[in-house]
Design a protein around this motif. Structure first.
Motif, PDB file in Angstrom:
ATOM      1  N   HIS A  19       0.839  -1.196   0.000  1.00 56.15           N
ATOM      2  CA  HIS A  19       0.000   0.000   0.000  1.00 56.15           C
ATOM      3  C   HIS A  19       0.872   1.243   0.000  1.00 56.15           C
ATOM      4  O   HIS A  19       1.977   1.223   0.540  1.00 56.15           O
ATOM      5  CB  HIS A  19      -0.904   0.034   1.244  1.00 56.15           C
ATOM      6  N   CYS A  20       0.339   2.320  -0.565  1.00 56.76           N
ATOM      7  CA  CYS A  20       1.028   3.607  -0.497  1.00 56.76           C
ATOM      8  C   CYS A  20       0.799   4.191   0.889  1.00 56.76           C
ATOM      9  O   CYS A  20      -0.336   4.244   1.369  1.00 56.76           O
ATOM     10  CB  CYS A  20       0.462   4.551  -1.554  1.00 56.76           C
ATOM     11  N   ARG A  21       1.882   4.655   1.526  1.00 60.65           N
ATOM     12  CA  ARG A  21       1.715   5.239   2.855  1.00 60.65           C
ATOM     13  C   ARG A  21       1.113   6.642   2.758  1.00 60.65           C
ATOM     14  O   ARG A  21       0.515   7.139   3.711  1.00 60.65           O
ATOM     15  CB  ARG A  21       3.055   5.293   3.582  1.00 60.65           C
ATOM     16  N   GLY A  22       1.245   7.260   1.588  1.00 63.88           N
ATOM     17  CA  GLY A  22       0.716   8.607   1.430  1.00 63.88           C
ATOM     18  C   GLY A  22      -0.796   8.628   1.301  1.00 63.88           C
ATOM     19  O   GLY A  22      -1.457   9.479   1.889  1.00 63.88           O
ATOM     20  N   CYS A  23      -1.378   7.696   0.518  1.00 67.26           N
ATOM     21  CA  CYS A  23      -2.820   7.777   0.235  1.00 67.26           C
ATOM     22  C   CYS A  23      -3.543   6.479   0.560  1.00 67.26           C
ATOM     23  O   CYS A  23      -4.732   6.351   0.284  1.00 67.26           O
ATOM     24  CB  CYS A  23      -3.047   8.148  -1.229  1.00 67.26           C
ATOM     25  N   ASP A  24      -2.820   5.481   1.145  1.00 65.29           N
ATOM     26  CA  ASP A  24      -3.405   4.192   1.530  1.00 65.29           C
ATOM     27  C   ASP A  24      -3.826   3.314   0.352  1.00 65.29           C
ATOM     28  O   ASP A  24      -4.355   2.218   0.554  1.00 65.29           O
ATOM     29  CB  ASP A  24      -4.624   4.373   2.458  1.00 65.29           C
ATOM     30  N   TYR A  75       6.620   6.522  -8.855  1.00 65.52           N
ATOM     31  CA  TYR A  75       5.553   7.269  -8.186  1.00 65.52           C
ATOM     32  C   TYR A  75       4.386   6.359  -7.840  1.00 65.52           C
ATOM     33  O   TYR A  75       4.076   5.427  -8.584  1.00 65.52           O
ATOM     34  CB  TYR A  75       5.008   8.377  -9.104  1.00 65.52           C
ATOM     35  N   CYS A  76       3.690   6.704  -6.769  1.00 65.88           N
ATOM     36  CA  CYS A  76       2.390   6.087  -6.493  1.00 65.88           C
ATOM     37  C   CYS A  76       1.450   6.452  -7.646  1.00 65.88           C
ATOM     38  O   CYS A  76       1.329   7.629  -8.003  1.00 65.88           O
ATOM     39  CB  CYS A  76       1.829   6.607  -5.175  1.00 65.88           C
ATOM     40  N   PRO A  77       0.777   5.471  -8.249  1.00 61.25           N
ATOM     41  CA  PRO A  77      -0.090   5.789  -9.395  1.00 61.25           C
ATOM     42  C   PRO A  77      -1.308   6.609  -8.998  1.00 61.25           C
ATOM     43  O   PRO A  77      -1.989   7.164  -9.865  1.00 61.25           O
ATOM     44  CB  PRO A  77      -0.498   4.412  -9.934  1.00 61.25           C
ATOM     45  N   HIS A  78      -1.589   6.710  -7.707  1.00 62.49           N
ATOM     46  CA  HIS A  78      -2.781   7.444  -7.260  1.00 62.49           C
ATOM     47  C   HIS A  78      -2.448   8.852  -6.799  1.00 62.49           C
ATOM     48  O   HIS A  78      -3.043   9.818  -7.254  1.00 62.49           O
ATOM     49  CB  HIS A  78      -3.491   6.652  -6.159  1.00 62.49           C
ATOM     50  N   CYS A  79      -1.455   8.976  -5.877  1.00 63.84           N
ATOM     51  CA  CYS A  79      -1.173  10.303  -5.323  1.00 63.84           C
ATOM     52  C   CYS A  79       0.150  10.876  -5.833  1.00 63.84           C
ATOM     53  O   CYS A  79       0.525  11.984  -5.477  1.00 63.84           O
ATOM     54  CB  CYS A  79      -1.174  10.265  -3.799  1.00 63.84           C
ATOM     55  N   ALA A  80       0.877  10.118  -6.645  1.00 66.99           N
ATOM     56  CA  ALA A  80       2.111  10.585  -7.290  1.00 66.99           C
ATOM     57  C   ALA A  80       3.255  10.840  -6.310  1.00 66.99           C
ATOM     58  O   ALA A  80       4.232  11.492  -6.648  1.00 66.99           O
ATOM     59  CB  ALA A  80       1.868  11.824  -8.161  1.00 66.99           C
TER      60      ALA A  80
HETATM   61 ZN   LIG Z   1      -0.307   7.174  -2.925  1.00 60.72          ZN
END
Ligand SMILES: [Zn+2]
Lengths: 136, 753
Positions: A19-24, A75-80
């Motif tokens: 999981h991305c820690r920035g946007c879950d 990059y996270c594909p959701h929050c970059a």
């Molecule tokens: Zn993210």
């Protein structure tokens, strides 16, 4: 339970997913290379480390040589959020840098309490000053 | 290539069982080379009968701790002596260490300050002396003897270091060893200063002292001292520091004797032994807390110090249970006529330093920390070279190998709940400094190195920026030295010294500690030269961590055909106080401005011409777009970043006059940058299909593996071999001949019109 694997990446043990820690956002299976779930951008290294001295006049400018260096950003594909910046010779395969034994990880954390934040380690405590005025 | 972690790894080969054969071989040996049984074993020796008895007799950990503190106080006292009395620049700035070893030679207790790698490596020459000289009728080991070593192949980091070792006897029995090591500098090599990048053979590297006796009855042998003085450019230094190291050893011996008198021999022996065993047990316990798996990281050093070349250091770090396995296979083959190779023992010693200073700084400083750790190398690789391969500039490969390990360990450490220090981005790792040699204003001949070798920038942490030009990776408590002190003794001046260089930053949410610039010029000497031995002018030396960037690259900048002292006298306003301004504004009309890689063979200098370099920055931590705009403004105010970097890297919108941030505009600029990231990026699959190649680029002189660590390149796509079997081996042409050939070709073409 979530385990903070890097500053940007979390593994959910029940789902066995990155999981991305920035946007879950759920990224993909924790048994695979997390990079395969991210967006990738190759960069000219001089776009990051720009020449400090005149590149029209000098061969070496404090900027990496683009024929020797490529910076690959992930990059996270959701929050970059930028999760890794990998320095490679142009064309070199990216590293499969984090390959964890997920079964062992689950067994290890079965005995541990879940963390809500990454454990960043002991705080720096300045040592007591020994040379006080007046010889105390 | 896969690693079977179910098979215990053993670096040892069995000794022949036949005593008669062994004796015959011993008596007929023509040459006692380093012993592979000693050199391939970085673990702890078996308990001796005295150690067994002592451990059985002394079981109270509180009492052993009192003994340990007593011995440590002795080690620290002797280290202070070494640092204050040592004549070498290295000694004055902490590039030295003193330590206590078991009777078998294991490093049990190092001074709190100083360089752990040095004393970790002294175990090997002590073991050599124990094995070969104790019963050798022409040598022997007696009370009051002192032995000296500098040949790295018998156990040193490189042969600019000299270690003295002294046996400690009690009632006629050898019960321990003590030792002192100093980075001495000058050693009679092909170039002055002790770290010759021009060395093409081991015989170009200067003194080759295998472990040998230099003192009897606590007295240096004058015949040997005279021979050594004649072998180096600094005879005074050679004599002075042999005396200093001997008195350091004597103080340690005295403190050992006092401890034995007070606590008994068994308590002291049990203390030294349990130090090692307890550390081993504790390390295994801590390793169990790390996740199991494999972490991989590679890095490239961009030169041999004679030419630029892309040289791979490859690491797969596997952790399973309480075992940790460093697999460096797939790294570059050795360079048989270059000095940038590092012995595997040097790398192991550096990794002891990694664990004891960056991971578990609370552990006692001894070699037990490496006992649970295993290593795999390709033979005849750049980090396990052959006996005849030069290694005087081992830092060029061992520092990179260390940084690769640092990155891998941090990727294990981040998730561990109980830490003993913090996760940190890579420390800067290269010796961006000047070596020098010549005749001083006092008429003395010298050859050594500037203390700025210690000015490496620290890596960033999760919640804190890295520290500026802080300490070298090999000694966390070292000094940058006093420039004024240096100028009293040496004929050159640093016109700009310790001024941080703008935009020389490892960008990140937390940024790396930055490096300062050095602008120096020769003033008054009949003959003087400088030399530079660093890499990283085309490919950076360290990355960042978890989305942070690494350091930039570093050149040598020069302005010749100018006497800056004359210029400053006639028109002081001409001078500029940064490399950027001097090189871009070109204030000296007649000056010749040039840039070069960070390696330069020893070259004679002219009075007043400028040599300019910058120290490196540590890696950044995390996504730079998440950096607090106020922290960017603080760096801007301190002239550490330009407006360009504040915008291009950090996307901060602000008023340059007031430094007030427009928070709304900054937020939307950052959102826009994130959108641009997604727009301009591709899937991993597409990246691998479109940007990854089968082989290294044809124009890149490439050494080491590409995808498969079992196969390595040796300079070009058509020289591709199984790792460890590069044949013919890598032999580099003389760069001057390469240049002459190019010029002759151009001349021939020009003549043909
Ligand atoms: Zn993210």
């Amino acid at each position: 339970m979530n385990v903070f694997i890097t500053d940007a990446l979390v593994i959910n043990l029940e789902k066995e997913t990155w999981h991305c820690r920035g946007c879950d956002a759920e990224l993909g299976s924790a048994r695979e290379n997390y990079k395969s779930f991210l967006r990738v951008r190759p960069r000219n290294p001089q776009d990051i480390h720009a020449p400090i001295i005149d590149k029209d006049r000098y061969e070496f400018t404090f900027a990496p040589d683009p024929e020797w260096t490529r910076i690959v950003e992930y990059y996270c594909p959701h929050c970059a959020r930028q999760m890794e910046a990998e320095y490679l010779p142009p064309g070199h395969p990216p590293a499969y840098d984090i390959e964890l034994d997920i079964d062992a990880l689950k067994a290890q954390w079965a005995d541990r309490e879940a963390l809500t934040e990454p454990a960043i380690g002991p705080a720096f405590v300045p040592p007591q000053h020994h040379h006080r005025k007046g010889g105390e | 290539m896969t690693l079977d972690t179910n098979q215990p790894q053993s670096g040892e080969t069995p000794e022949t069982g036949d005593e008669g054969v062994s004796e015959f071989l011993r008596d007929t040996s023509l040459f006692l080379a380093p012993d592979p049984l000693i050199m391939n074993n970085h673990g702890v020796e078996d308990r001796t009968p005295l150690e067994e008895e002592s451990l059985a007799a002394e079981k109270d950990p509180a009492r052993l701790e009192i003994v340990r503190e007593r011995l440590l106080a002795g080690a620290n006292e002797s280290f202070d002596m070494l640092e204050s009395m040592g004549a070498a620049p290295g000694a004055k700035w902490g590039d030295c260490v003193s330590a206590i070893f078991t009777a078998s030679g294991d490093l049990s207790l190092a001074s709190t300050g100083g360089v752990v790698i040095f004393c970790n490596l002294v175990q090997y020459p002590i073991k050599f002396i124990n094995k070969y000289w104790t019963n050798e009728p022409t040598v022997g080991v007696r009370e009051g003897d002192a032995f000296l070593v500098n040949d790295a192949r018998y156990g040193q980091a490189h042969n600019t270091d000299q270690s003295m070792m002294m046996p400690v006897f009690w009632e006629g029995k050898l019960v321990a060893w003590v030792g002192a090591t100093v980075h001495e500098g000058e050693n009679g090599a092909i170039e002055p200063g002790g770290m010759p990048s021009m060395a093409e053979q081991v015989w170009d590297e200067g003194l080759k002292m295998s472990p040998f006796r230099v003192a009897e009855n606590y007295t240096l042998r004058r015949d040997i001292v005279t021979f050594l003085q004649n072998s180096v450019r600094e005879p005074k230094l050679q004599y002075a520091d042999m005396k200093v190291k001997m008195f350091t050893c004597r103080r340690l011996e005295q403190r050992m004797h006092e401890a034995i008198s007070e606590f008994g021999l068994e308590a002291v022996v049990a203390c030294l032994r349990s130090n090692l065993e307890d550390t081993d047990v504790e390390v295994r316990k801590r390793l169990k807390e790390w996740p199991d798996g494999t972490v991989r990281h590679s890095w490239w050093t961009d030169g041999t110090l004679r030419e630029n070349a892309m040289i791979k250091i490859n690491l797969a770090l596997t952790k399973r249970g309480d075992r940790l396995i460093f697999d460096y296979r797939g790294s570059s083959p050795e360079f048989t006529n270059r000095s940038n190779n590092s012995l595997d023992i040097t790398l192991k010693g550096m990794l002891a330093q990694l664990f004891l200073t960056y991971i578990w700084p609370d552990l006692p400083r001894n070699q037990g920390v490496l006992a649970p750790i295993e290593f795999i190398f390709d033979e005849r690789s750049i980090i396990k070279p052959d006996f005849g391969t030069p290694n005087a500039q081992s830092m060029m490969s061992v520092f990179t190998s260390w940084s690769v390990a640092q990155v891998c360990v941090m990727k294990y450490l981040y998730s561990v709940p109980d830490k003993y220090t913090r996760v940190i981005a890579p420390w800067f790792n290269m010796i961006n400094t000047f070596l020098f040699g010549g005749v001083t204003q006092h008429g003395e001949m010298v050859g050594n190195v500037c203390a700025d070798i210690n000015g490496m920038g620290g890596g960033a942490l999760a919640d804190r920026d890295g520290q500026h030009s802080c300490a070298p990776i090999f000694a966390t408590m070292a000094d940058l030295g006093e420039q004024e002190f240096m100028e009293e003794e040496m004929p050159f001046v640093q016109l700009v010294s310790k001024k941080l260089m703008k935009d020389n930053q490892g960008f990140g949410r937390q940024r790396g500690g930055m490096g300062y610039q050095m602008i120096l010029a020769l003033r008054d000497s009949p003959v003087w030269g400088f030399m530079l031995t660093a890499i990283g002018s085309k490919f950076p030396n360290v990355p960042g961590l978890f989305g942070g960037y690494g350091c930039p690259t570093y050149p040598l900048c020069r302005i010749s055909n100018v006497d800056v002292f004359e210029a400053m006298q006639s028109d002081p306003s001409q001078f500029r106080y940064s490399i950027e301004e001097l090189m871009n504004e070109r204030p000296f009309a007649e000056g010749k401005y040039s840039t070069h890689p960070m390696f330069m063979p020893y070259s004679l200098a002219e009075r007043g011409e400028l040599y300019m370099i910058a120290q490196g920055t540590g890696g950044g931590f995390g996504d730079p777009l998440e950096r607090d705009p106020e922290e960017v403004m603080r760096d801007y105010q301190e002239d550490l970043v330009s407006e360009d970097v504040a915008w291009r890297i950090y996307r901060v919108v602000f008023d340059p006059e007031t430094r007030i941030v427009d928070e709304e505009a900054t937020r939307s600029a950052r959102d826009e940058a994130r959108k641009q990231r997604l727009d301009e990026s591709m899937s991993f699959e597409d990246y691998c299909a479109d940007y990854v190649t089968e082989t290294p680029p044809a124009n890149l002189p490439y050494y080491g593996s590409w995808e498969d660590p079992a196969m390595v390149y040796a300079g070009s796509p058509d020289r591709y071999y199984p790792a460890g079997q590069v044949n013919p081996p890598v032999v580099m042409p003389n760069p001057l001949e390469v240049k002459i050939a190019r010029l002759e070709r151009e001349l021939a073409e020009a003549r043909q019109g």
